[in-house]
Design a protein around this motif. Structure first.
Motif, PDB file in Angstrom:
ATOM      1  N   ARG A  19       0.846  -1.183   0.000  1.00  0.00           N
ATOM      2  CA  ARG A  19       0.000   0.000   0.000  1.00  0.00           C
ATOM      3  C   ARG A  19       0.882   1.233   0.000  1.00  0.00           C
ATOM      4  O   ARG A  19       1.633   1.471   0.946  1.00  0.00           O
ATOM      5  N   LEU A  20       0.791   1.975  -1.075  1.00  0.00           N
ATOM      6  CA  LEU A  20       1.540   3.228  -1.175  1.00  0.00           C
ATOM      7  C   LEU A  20       0.699   4.377  -0.620  1.00  0.00           C
ATOM      8  O   LEU A  20      -0.522   4.395  -0.761  1.00  0.00           O
ATOM      9  N   SER A  21       1.385   5.320  -0.010  1.00  0.00           N
ATOM     10  CA  SER A  21       0.738   6.537   0.477  1.00  0.00           C
ATOM     11  C   SER A  21       1.458   7.740  -0.101  1.00  0.00           C
ATOM     12  O   SER A  21       2.661   7.695  -0.352  1.00  0.00           O
ATOM     13  N   CYS A  22       0.723   8.805  -0.292  1.00  0.00           N
ATOM     14  CA  CYS A  22       1.300  10.074  -0.727  1.00  0.00           C
ATOM     15  C   CYS A  22       0.702  11.170   0.136  1.00  0.00           C
ATOM     16  O   CYS A  22      -0.489  11.456   0.041  1.00  0.00           O
ATOM     17  N   LYS A  23       1.523  11.741   0.993  1.00  0.00           N
ATOM     18  CA  LYS A  23       1.094  12.829   1.863  1.00  0.00           C
ATOM     19  C   LYS A  23       1.305  14.149   1.131  1.00  0.00           C
ATOM     20  O   LYS A  23       2.400  14.418   0.614  1.00  0.00           O
ATOM     21  N   ILE A  24       0.269  14.967   1.105  1.00  0.00           N
ATOM     22  CA  ILE A  24       0.301  16.211   0.332  1.00  0.00           C
ATOM     23  C   ILE A  24       0.081  17.400   1.257  1.00  0.00           C
ATOM     24  O   ILE A  24      -0.860  17.401   2.050  1.00  0.00           O
ATOM     25  N   THR A  25       0.935  18.392   1.148  1.00  0.00           N
ATOM     26  CA  THR A  25       0.768  19.619   1.908  1.00  0.00           C
ATOM     27  C   THR A  25       0.823  20.814   0.970  1.00  0.00           C
ATOM     28  O   THR A  25       1.352  20.723  -0.146  1.00  0.00           O
ATOM     29  N   GLY A  26       0.230  21.916   1.413  1.00  0.00           N
ATOM     30  CA  GLY A  26       0.272  23.137   0.623  1.00  0.00           C
ATOM     31  C   GLY A  26      -0.795  23.245  -0.440  1.00  0.00           C
ATOM     32  O   GLY A  26      -0.787  24.208  -1.216  1.00  0.00           O
ATOM     33  N   LEU A  27      -1.712  22.290  -0.510  1.00  0.00           N
ATOM     34  CA  LEU A  27      -2.790  22.322  -1.499  1.00  0.00           C
ATOM     35  C   LEU A  27      -4.128  22.072  -0.812  1.00  0.00           C
ATOM     36  O   LEU A  27      -4.202  21.295   0.146  1.00  0.00           O
ATOM     37  N   ASN A  28      -5.172  22.718  -1.329  1.00  0.00           N
ATOM     38  CA  ASN A  28      -6.530  22.398  -0.895  1.00  0.00           C
ATOM     39  C   ASN A  28      -7.022  21.256  -1.779  1.00  0.00           C
ATOM     40  O   ASN A  28      -7.406  21.473  -2.937  1.00  0.00           O
TER      41      ASN A  28
END
Length: 132
Positions: A19-28
């Motif tokens: 299971r891959l995860s991608c944490k995203i910051t700085g975007l709505n």
């Protein structure tokens, strides 16, 4: 400034799961479609799957249909790729990317063409190796 950070890659045997995860910051993320791409050694980057900003519509490459599932959790600012029944040909660096939807129509669809994603909204990738 957007940051996308993938995790969850590793070495797995054929038939295994990751299971891959991608944490995203700085975007709505309410306004962004999200996608997973991969690039194997010596090959071009290819779209694996995407999920729309609205209504969670999904698309998959034929090679992963029925084995991979994309999902998103905007509260956690994260997009996931569940990969089952992995095959050696799934070996690649996996990248996540974000695509803004300026209209509701645009936010109701998603795109697995890499050229549709701004260069500054990609992660650096996580390596998945499928081998016995």
């Amino acid at each position: 400034q957007a940051q996308l950070v993938e995790s969850g890659g590793g070495l797995v045997q054929p038939g295994g799961t990751l299971r891959l995860s991608c944490k995203i910051t700085g975007l709505n993320l309410d306004y962004y479609g999200l996608a997973w791409f991969r690039q194997a050694p010596g090959k071009e980057r290819e779209g694996v799957s995407c999920i729309s900003a609205s209504y969670d519509k999904t698309n998959y490459a034929d090679s992963v249909k029925g084995r991979f599932t994309i999902s998103r959790d905007n509260a956690q600012n994260t997009v996931y790729l569940q990969m089952n029944d992995l095959k050696p040909e799934d070996t690649a660096v996996y990248y996540c990317a974000a695509q803004v939807g300026l209209t509701l129509v645009a936010r109701s669809t998603c795109d697995t063409r890499a050229a549709s994603y701004d260069a500054d909204k990609w992660g650096k990738g996580t390596l998945v190796t499928v081998s016995s």
